[in-house]
Design an enzyme around this catalytic site. Sequence first.
Site, PDB file in Angstrom:
ATOM      1  N   ALA A  32      38.348  32.131  51.008  1.00 44.17           N
ATOM      2  CA  ALA A  32      37.722  31.372  50.238  1.00 44.17           C
ATOM      3  C   ALA A  32      38.572  31.406  49.093  1.00 44.17           C
ATOM      4  O   ALA A  32      37.340  31.924  47.674  1.00 44.17           O
ATOM      5  CB  ALA A  32      36.170  32.821  49.699  1.00 44.17           C
ATOM      6  N   LEU A  33      39.636  31.299  48.725  1.00 43.36           N
ATOM      7  CA  LEU A  33      40.952  32.134  48.183  1.00 43.36           C
ATOM      8  C   LEU A  33      40.418  30.249  47.089  1.00 43.36           C
ATOM      9  O   LEU A  33      40.131  29.712  47.291  1.00 43.36           O
ATOM     10  CB  LEU A  33      42.151  32.171  48.637  1.00 43.36           C
ATOM     11  CG  LEU A  33      42.071  32.740  49.807  1.00 43.36           C
ATOM     12  CD1 LEU A  33      43.273  33.136  51.033  1.00 43.36           C
ATOM     13  CD2 LEU A  33      42.090  34.605  49.141  1.00 43.36           C
ATOM     14  N   HIS A  34      41.058  31.251  46.040  1.00 44.51           N
ATOM     15  CA  HIS A  34      40.904  30.581  44.548  1.00 44.51           C
ATOM     16  C   HIS A  34      42.822  30.977  42.994  1.00 44.51           C
ATOM     17  O   HIS A  34      43.023  31.650  43.935  1.00 44.51           O
ATOM     18  CB  HIS A  34      40.004  30.343  43.333  1.00 44.51           C
ATOM     19  CG  HIS A  34      39.788  31.703  43.655  1.00 44.51           C
ATOM     20  ND1 HIS A  34      40.106  32.243  42.695  1.00 44.51           N
ATOM     21  CD2 HIS A  34      38.604  32.854  44.145  1.00 44.51           C
ATOM     22  CE1 HIS A  34      39.543  34.048  42.542  1.00 44.51           C
ATOM     23  NE2 HIS A  34      38.662  34.130  43.786  1.00 44.51           N
ATOM     24  N   GLY A  36      42.854  32.693  40.833  1.00 44.75           N
ATOM     25  CA  GLY A  36      42.463  33.820  40.830  1.00 44.75           C
ATOM     26  C   GLY A  36      43.695  34.716  41.758  1.00 44.75           C
ATOM     27  O   GLY A  36      44.672  35.795  41.542  1.00 44.75           O
ATOM     28  N   HIS A  37      43.345  34.599  42.816  1.00 46.18           N
ATOM     29  CA  HIS A  37      43.949  35.094  44.542  1.00 46.18           C
ATOM     30  C   HIS A  37      44.950  35.103  44.026  1.00 46.18           C
ATOM     31  O   HIS A  37      46.108  35.583  43.695  1.00 46.18           O
ATOM     32  CB  HIS A  37      43.175  34.820  45.057  1.00 46.18           C
ATOM     33  CG  HIS A  37      41.629  34.428  45.652  1.00 46.18           C
ATOM     34  ND1 HIS A  37      40.694  34.197  45.760  1.00 46.18           N
ATOM     35  CD2 HIS A  37      41.561  36.473  45.679  1.00 46.18           C
ATOM     36  CE1 HIS A  37      39.554  35.310  46.069  1.00 46.18           C
ATOM     37  NE2 HIS A  37      40.556  36.093  46.071  1.00 46.18           N
ATOM     38  N   LYS A 150      39.443  41.264  37.704  1.00 41.32           N
ATOM     39  CA  LYS A 150      37.782  40.141  37.700  1.00 41.32           C
ATOM     40  C   LYS A 150      37.623  41.694  37.946  1.00 41.32           C
ATOM     41  O   LYS A 150      35.943  42.130  37.823  1.00 41.32           O
ATOM     42  CB  LYS A 150      38.653  39.462  37.909  1.00 41.32           C
ATOM     43  CG  LYS A 150      36.621  39.126  39.299  1.00 41.32           C
ATOM     44  CD  LYS A 150      35.931  38.021  38.096  1.00 41.32           C
ATOM     45  CE  LYS A 150      35.090  37.883  39.302  1.00 41.32           C
ATOM     46  NZ  LYS A 150      34.532  38.393  40.017  1.00 41.32           N
ATOM     47  N   SER A 186      36.365  32.990  41.223  1.00 47.91           N
ATOM     48  CA  SER A 186      35.445  34.032  42.021  1.00 47.91           C
ATOM     49  C   SER A 186      35.035  32.712  43.396  1.00 47.91           C
ATOM     50  O   SER A 186      34.684  32.457  42.956  1.00 47.91           O
ATOM     51  CB  SER A 186      34.225  34.723  41.876  1.00 47.91           C
ATOM     52  OG  SER A 186      33.224  35.123  42.540  1.00 47.91           O
ATOM     53  N   ARG A 188      32.473  33.477  45.054  1.00 49.04           N
ATOM     54  CA  ARG A 188      31.196  33.759  45.258  1.00 49.04           C
ATOM     55  C   ARG A 188      30.392  32.155  44.230  1.00 49.04           C
ATOM     56  O   ARG A 188      29.827  31.236  44.453  1.00 49.04           O
ATOM     57  CB  ARG A 188      30.486  34.358  44.927  1.00 49.04           C
ATOM     58  CG  ARG A 188      30.010  35.699  45.399  1.00 49.04           C
ATOM     59  CD  ARG A 188      29.231  36.708  44.960  1.00 49.04           C
ATOM     60  NE  ARG A 188      29.172  37.061  46.151  1.00 49.04           N
ATOM     61  CZ  ARG A 188      29.993  39.084  46.328  1.00 49.04           C
ATOM     62  NH1 ARG A 188      31.181  38.603  45.548  1.00 49.04           N
ATOM     63  NH2 ARG A 188      29.859  39.351  47.285  1.00 49.04           N
TER      64      ARG A 188
HETATM   65  P1  AMP Z   1      37.659  39.318  46.404  1.00 49.14           P
HETATM   66  O1  AMP Z   1      38.652  38.137  47.702  1.00 49.14           O
HETATM   67  O2  AMP Z   1      36.645  38.723  45.921  1.00 49.14           O
HETATM   68  O3  AMP Z   1      37.457  40.429  47.328  1.00 49.14           O
HETATM   69  O4  AMP Z   1      39.135  39.401  45.271  1.00 49.14           O
HETATM   70  C1  AMP Z   1      40.390  40.061  46.044  1.00 49.14           C
HETATM   71  C2  AMP Z   1      41.163  40.123  44.922  1.00 49.14           C
HETATM   72  O5  AMP Z   1      41.483  38.913  44.523  1.00 49.14           O
HETATM   73  C3  AMP Z   1      40.760  40.878  44.140  1.00 49.14           C
HETATM   74  O6  AMP Z   1      42.055  42.277  43.844  1.00 49.14           O
HETATM   75  C4  AMP Z   1      40.156  40.633  42.672  1.00 49.14           C
HETATM   76  O7  AMP Z   1      39.536  41.482  41.616  1.00 49.14           O
HETATM   77  C5  AMP Z   1      40.830  39.069  42.610  1.00 49.14           C
HETATM   78  N1  AMP Z   1      40.373  38.449  42.066  1.00 49.14           N
HETATM   79  C6  AMP Z   1      39.871  37.537  42.174  1.00 49.14           C
HETATM   80  N2  AMP Z   1      38.887  37.188  41.516  1.00 49.14           N
HETATM   81  C7  AMP Z   1      40.286  36.767  40.546  1.00 49.14           C
HETATM   82  C8  AMP Z   1      40.231  36.114  39.461  1.00 49.14           C
HETATM   83  N3  AMP Z   1      39.156  34.784  38.682  1.00 49.14           N
HETATM   84  N4  AMP Z   1      41.274  36.478  38.653  1.00 49.14           N
HETATM   85  C9  AMP Z   1      42.278  37.531  39.656  1.00 49.14           C
HETATM   86  N5  AMP Z   1      41.770  38.319  39.936  1.00 49.14           N
HETATM   87  C10 AMP Z   1      40.571  37.977  40.993  1.00 49.14           C
END
Ligand code: AMP
Length: 284
Positions: A32-34, A36-37, A150, A186, A188
């Site tokens: 569910a990438l954005h 931030g990823h 984050k 995020s 979410r």
């Molecule tokens: P997740 O898919 O939520 O497990 O996140 C994967 C990676 O992306 C983790 O290291 C998170 O901290 C990072 N991440 C998620 N959201 C952000 C964001 N808004 N800014 C920077 N890194 C992010």
Amino acid sequence: MEVFSTVTALQDRISSLKKNKQTIGLVPTMGALHNGHVSLVNQSKQKCDYTIVSIFVNPTQFNNSSDLEKYPRTFEKDLNLLEESGVDFIFHPSVEEIYPQNYTSPEIDLGILDKVMEGKFRNGHFQGVVEVVKRLFEICMPDFSYFGQKDFQQVAVIKFMTNYFNLPVEIIECPIIRTNEGLAMSSRNMRLSQLEQQQSLVIYRALTFAKENINRLTPIEIIQECTNLINDSGLTTEYVEIVNSLTLESLSNDWNSNTVCCIAAYCGEVRLIDNMVLINDFKN
Ligand code: AMP
């Protein structure tokens, strides 16, 4: 871009690259990438010869089965975004591939890291994070791995775990990417209605308030103000904490030269976390 779903196929590919002294960057994600990823991917691409993004919704880090069930899954869209971002390899394994029958969980005492904030409210969460990230490191053999601030406490756990098991990986912390209005991106957030997305901006307002008032108020006063601000805006705080960013010890009356404010709050059913460094010894 090559997509792998089995450990052996990915390891064959990576082993030959490592023999040729190519560096590998790993970005672990749950999909569910954005943007931030994508920012993590960009940092990896700048430094490493090859970048792997893993997409795996790790069941062992969810303390709430409905959260796991409702976690957004957008694989096809994710692939397009990663292709555009120039990622080399995607690792998209099944649960059985990550946790085969003969798998044994790593044993680690996370100490305070597991007892405060996310550790306190999400029982077993960080043990699950350690489990999956250690396994991904073994499979992907990265030289560098990228994590977002984050998830501030998660970065502390990963660094601790890497040292503890003496793993040959350098952990790179990447800044929080926000929407123009300040909401931390995020996966979410996809579950928030338009109205809820607007309401959720109060978290960033609270963090900004905290940062702007360190010279006027004590940590405990700021915590109270931020809690009121968030709860008055229709969200429900789970915690607002101001901690020493190196030890994660709570601050109440006195400031420390390394300080971060961390917030977890529910907007409807969706649990959001965010944080902001208030004082950073190294940068000031
Ligand atoms: P997740 O898919 O939520 O497990 O996140 C994967 C990676 O992306 C983790 O290291 C998170 O901290 C990072 N991440 C998620 N959201 C952000 C964001 N808004 N800014 C920077 N890194 C992010």
